[in-house]
Design a protein around this motif. Structure first.
Motif, PDB file in Angstrom:
ATOM      1  N   GLY A  22       0.792  -1.221   0.000  1.00 32.78           N
ATOM      2  CA  GLY A  22       0.000   0.000   0.000  1.00 32.78           C
ATOM      3  C   GLY A  22       0.824   1.272   0.000  1.00 32.78           C
ATOM      4  N   ASN A  23       2.148   1.147  -0.056  1.00 31.06           N
ATOM      5  CA  ASN A  23       3.029   2.304  -0.025  1.00 31.06           C
ATOM      6  C   ASN A  23       4.284   1.968  -0.828  1.00 31.06           C
ATOM      7  OD1 ASN A  23       5.196   4.027   0.828  1.00 31.06           O
ATOM      8  ND2 ASN A  23       3.978   4.611   2.602  1.00 31.06           N
ATOM      9  N   PRO A  24       4.693   2.820  -1.771  1.00 31.12           N
ATOM     10  CA  PRO A  24       5.873   2.511  -2.588  1.00 31.12           C
ATOM     11  C   PRO A  24       7.143   2.303  -1.753  1.00 31.12           C
ATOM     12  CG  PRO A  24       4.742   4.438  -3.451  1.00 31.12           C
ATOM     13  CD  PRO A  24       4.068   4.071  -2.184  1.00 31.12           C
ATOM     14  N   LEU A  28       9.195  -1.212  -2.013  1.00 30.91           N
ATOM     15  CA  LEU A  28      10.593  -1.310  -2.415  1.00 30.91           C
ATOM     16  C   LEU A  28      11.458  -1.921  -1.317  1.00 30.91           C
ATOM     17  CD1 LEU A  28      10.989   2.089  -4.271  1.00 30.91           C
ATOM     18  CD2 LEU A  28      11.146  -0.186  -5.279  1.00 30.91           C
ATOM     19  N   THR A  29      11.205  -1.546  -0.081  1.00 32.93           N
ATOM     20  CA  THR A  29      11.976  -2.079   1.041  1.00 32.93           C
ATOM     21  C   THR A  29      11.773  -3.591   1.165  1.00 32.93           C
ATOM     22  OG1 THR A  29      11.803   0.036   2.192  1.00 32.93           O
ATOM     23  CG2 THR A  29      12.370  -1.884   3.520  1.00 32.93           C
ATOM     24  N   LEU A  30      10.537  -4.034   1.097  1.00 34.97           N
ATOM     25  CA  LEU A  30      10.244  -5.462   1.178  1.00 34.97           C
ATOM     26  C   LEU A  30      10.832  -6.209  -0.017  1.00 34.97           C
ATOM     27  CD1 LEU A  30       8.840  -7.771   2.678  1.00 34.97           C
ATOM     28  CD2 LEU A  30       6.794  -7.276   1.327  1.00 34.97           C
ATOM     29  N   ASP A  31      10.741  -5.619  -1.200  1.00 36.04           N
ATOM     30  CA  ASP A  31      11.307  -6.237  -2.401  1.00 36.04           C
ATOM     31  C   ASP A  31      12.819  -6.429  -2.249  1.00 36.04           C
ATOM     32  OD1 ASP A  31      10.929  -7.150  -5.198  1.00 36.04           O
ATOM     33  OD2 ASP A  31      12.219  -5.412  -5.654  1.00 36.04           O
TER      34      ASP A  31
END
Length: 146
Positions: A22-24, A28-31
């Motif tokens: 729900g938040n870019p 990106l951090t999780l990716d």
């Protein structure tokens, strides 16, 4: 004198796992965490497989040790990557531009944070921040080489 050259390219399969937080920033951090964590786990699997082949056998104790090592390395490197990607994205949003300076900021912050968490002294933290910024900046410049 005759010359020969190789023309062509190599490509690897691309695997994308999409998890929408729900938040870019969170996406990106999780990716970054998942991708680099997977690489770290794969590294440990390769190392431990080599040791099993060298010994000629595996015990349940060795298997458990290998699994714990794989999880520990995966979490560590995934966290470092997640911090770096998150800070780089945050710097991009705050600065309003996408350039090598964001990589430098992300690398420096990540290097300093990882060093501080490791209970290093102030000089070591500064040196690790400089190293992190330099490595991230160099990696960013390498992306632009054609």
């Amino acid at each position: 004198m005759p010359r020969s050259s190789f023309s062509g390219g190599f490509s690897s399969p691309k695997v994308d796992l999409i998890v929408d937080m729900g938040n870019p920033f969170l996406n990106l951090t999780l990716d970054g965490f998942l991708k680099i964590g997977t690489v770290a786990a794969s590294k440990v699997v390769a190392e431990e497989t080599y040791h099993v082949v060298k010994r000629g056998s595996i015990s349940s104790h060795n298997f458990e040790h290998s699994l714990k090592k794989m999880c520990k390395e995966s979490a560590y490197w995934g966290s470092v990557a997640g911090i770096y990607v998150g800070v780089e994205y945050g710097a991009e949003r705050v600065r309003g531009t996408r350039d090598w300076k964001n990589a430098m900021i992300g690398g420096a912050f990540t290097g300093a944070l990882v060093s501080a968490v490791s209970n290093n002294n102030r000089d070591k933290i500064v040196m690790d921040a400089i190293t992190g910024g330099a490595v991230a900046t160099a990696a960013e410049f390498l992306n632009y080489i054609t």
